[in-house]
Every structure is written in C-alpha cells, then in structure tokens.
Design a protein around this motif. Sequence first.
Motif, short mmCIF file in Angstrom:
data_model
loop_
_atom_site.label_atom_id
_atom_site.label_comp_id
_atom_site.label_asym_id
_atom_site.label_seq_id
_atom_site.Cartn_x
_atom_site.Cartn_y
_atom_site.Cartn_z
N MET A 198 0.83 -1.20 0.00
CA MET A 198 0.00 0.00 0.00
C MET A 198 0.87 1.25 0.00
SD MET A 198 -3.01 1.11 2.68
CE MET A 198 -1.83 1.21 4.04
N THR A 199 1.95 1.24 0.77
CA THR A 199 2.86 2.39 0.81
C THR A 199 3.48 2.65 -0.55
OG1 THR A 199 3.37 1.94 3.13
CG2 THR A 199 4.92 3.33 1.93
N GLU A 200 3.79 1.57 -1.28
CA GLU A 200 4.43 1.68 -2.59
C GLU A 200 3.42 1.80 -3.73
OE1 GLU A 200 7.65 1.91 -3.01
OE2 GLU A 200 8.20 1.58 -0.91
N SER A 201 2.12 1.78 -3.41
CA SER A 201 1.07 1.76 -4.44
C SER A 201 1.32 0.63 -5.44
CB SER A 201 1.00 3.12 -5.17
OG SER A 201 0.68 4.15 -4.28
N ALA A 202 1.60 -0.54 -4.89
CA ALA A 202 1.98 -1.69 -5.72
C ALA A 202 1.09 -2.88 -5.43
CB ALA A 202 3.45 -2.05 -5.45
N CYS A 203 1.20 -3.87 -6.29
CA CYS A 203 0.48 -5.14 -6.12
C CYS A 203 1.25 -6.00 -5.13
CB CYS A 203 0.37 -5.85 -7.47
SG CYS A 203 -0.42 -7.47 -7.41
N GLN A 248 -5.43 -14.94 -13.86
CA GLN A 248 -6.27 -14.80 -15.05
C GLN A 248 -5.98 -13.53 -15.84
OE1 GLN A 248 -10.07 -15.06 -13.12
NE2 GLN A 248 -10.17 -17.30 -13.28
N SER A 249 -5.64 -12.44 -15.14
CA SER A 249 -5.49 -11.15 -15.82
C SER A 249 -4.04 -10.74 -16.03
CB SER A 249 -6.19 -10.05 -15.01
OG SER A 249 -5.60 -9.90 -13.72
N GLY A 250 -3.11 -11.31 -15.26
CA GLY A 250 -1.71 -10.92 -15.38
C GLY A 250 -1.41 -9.65 -14.59
N ALA A 251 -0.18 -9.18 -14.70
CA ALA A 251 0.26 -7.99 -13.96
C ALA A 251 -0.57 -6.78 -14.36
CB ALA A 251 1.73 -7.73 -14.23
N PRO A 252 -0.88 -5.89 -13.39
CA PRO A 252 -1.61 -4.67 -13.73
C PRO A 252 -0.90 -3.89 -14.83
CG PRO A 252 -1.48 -4.93 -11.36
CD PRO A 252 -0.59 -5.98 -11.96
N ARG A 253 -1.66 -3.37 -15.76
CA ARG A 253 -1.10 -2.68 -16.92
C ARG A 253 -0.70 -1.26 -16.55
NH1 ARG A 253 -5.13 -2.77 -21.50
NH2 ARG A 253 -6.22 -1.34 -20.11
N PRO A 254 0.59 -0.87 -16.73
CA PRO A 254 0.99 0.51 -16.49
C PRO A 254 0.28 1.45 -17.47
CG PRO A 254 2.91 -0.94 -16.64
CD PRO A 254 1.72 -1.71 -17.11
#
Length: 265
Positions: A198-203, A248-254
Amino acid sequence: MGRSVPVRCPGCRREHVHAVQSYPCVCGAPTALWPDPAAAPEVLAHRSWDEHWVAVACASCGRRNQWPQPELGCPCGTFLRLPVARPGAVPRASVRADLPHADRPHADQPRADRPRTDRTGAPARLPALQPVPIRTALDAVTDAVLCLRRLGFEDIRRADQRPPSGIGLAGRGLVAQVDPTARPASPRDVECLWLTAMTESACGVLFSLAGFTEAARAVGDTLGVALFVLDLTGVAAPVNGPGLRLTQSGAPRPAGRGRGGSGVT
C-alpha cells in the motif's frame, strides 16, 4: 548432459565440481550462470545469499535479468560466492561436460531461440517457464521470480527493505515476499506485506512453501493480497481470490502500455 566447472577452495585448496545453474529468460532461451574463471571466488564470513543477486544478459534477446549469484560450500567450512562470467566468456576447456546446443552461453544462438512473432507481427505466445525443483530456500525464491515474470511483472529484484520474515522481492508495480519455511504463513505475514504494498502503491504477492492458515487466507481476500503456494516441484498455485484473479489477468497494466500474456509456472 551435465554442466559443471572446477572450483578450488582458497582455504584448503581442495578442488570441487560446481554444477552450473541455468534459468529461463522470458523469451524462452536459457541463461546459464557460469563462474568467471579469471576472477577469484569471494570468501564469505557470514552467508546472506538473499542479499546478493547478479544481473546477467540473455544471450538470445539481450534482456538483463537478475538471478541469485552462484555459491559453493566447502567441507572445510569455507563458503564461497562465485563471480559470474559474461555470456560467451567461458573457455570451453574449463567445462567438465559438453552442453546441449541450446544451453551454451554464446551470443550466436540459433534464430529459432530468438523472440518470435506471429503473422501480424505481434509477439507470439511465450513458452511456459520450467520451474526448478525446490530443495533449498534459494530454489523457492527462483520459482517465485519465474512465476512473477510469467505473470508479466518486470524488473524483479531483491527488495531494498528486508521484510519481517522471509525474502522480499520488488519489481515494477510489485511488492512480493517468499516464505520458504515449514511454517504456514500467518495473518501478520499478509498484513505486513499489504502495508508495504500500500505504501508503494503496488500489487502485493505472497508465496509460501508451507501454505497459509485459514485466517491468513481470509485476510488476503479482505486486503487484496494475492497468495500462492509453492509445491516441491516448483509450481506456484493461487489459493485465494486475488491470486486467482492475478493468474487470469496478469500484472496490472501501467498507464500507456499494453499487457503481455499471463499465466503461472
């Protein structure tokens, strides 16, 4: 066939045979971490393998991936970290057994090993990355990295900040943790990873070799942390909703970029 090189312990002068590790790049070509015959092994007073990774360029596509640096322990008590040679820099005379052609660490790989495209010019579907059977904690970290790369995460490396337990990994839009112990991951493990992500705004992605308690799975569902279990063959399987959705969706898309294929090892 086997791939090995001789390594001499500077402490007792005993010669050992080091088995060369080979890892698959995302393009599908193997990358072998060959010890540099021109560099002396580093003698370690205290082993901390999770803090030492090395960037090695793929001989086929040129992509620089980070892998755990090779190490070797001698019965005399000396522990060595082995410098890695540049691709193609290992003299053939130093190799104890011939390599299959696809594994040779030379830049002139056959065109069949280079990244492929389909008839429209788009990248073809990548082959599945082969997991590493888990015998050590290092193998568990390697399989977690392979899984994350197959899901589409990039620039995976050792995390700058060490987590309260396990081994931390980081990447573009990613905070991950690998727990290679025989203890099922607890709700606190999930919560600590979630706070960092959450601090890094990451998955946030958590891998565990011994699985998760029921309470930990519930916390992972509530906080949106993807949970994966590693079995001894090195295969990573999602065990909660966020993990299944990530599969199913893979890494969040930048922003402004497309997404590649997804899937787990």
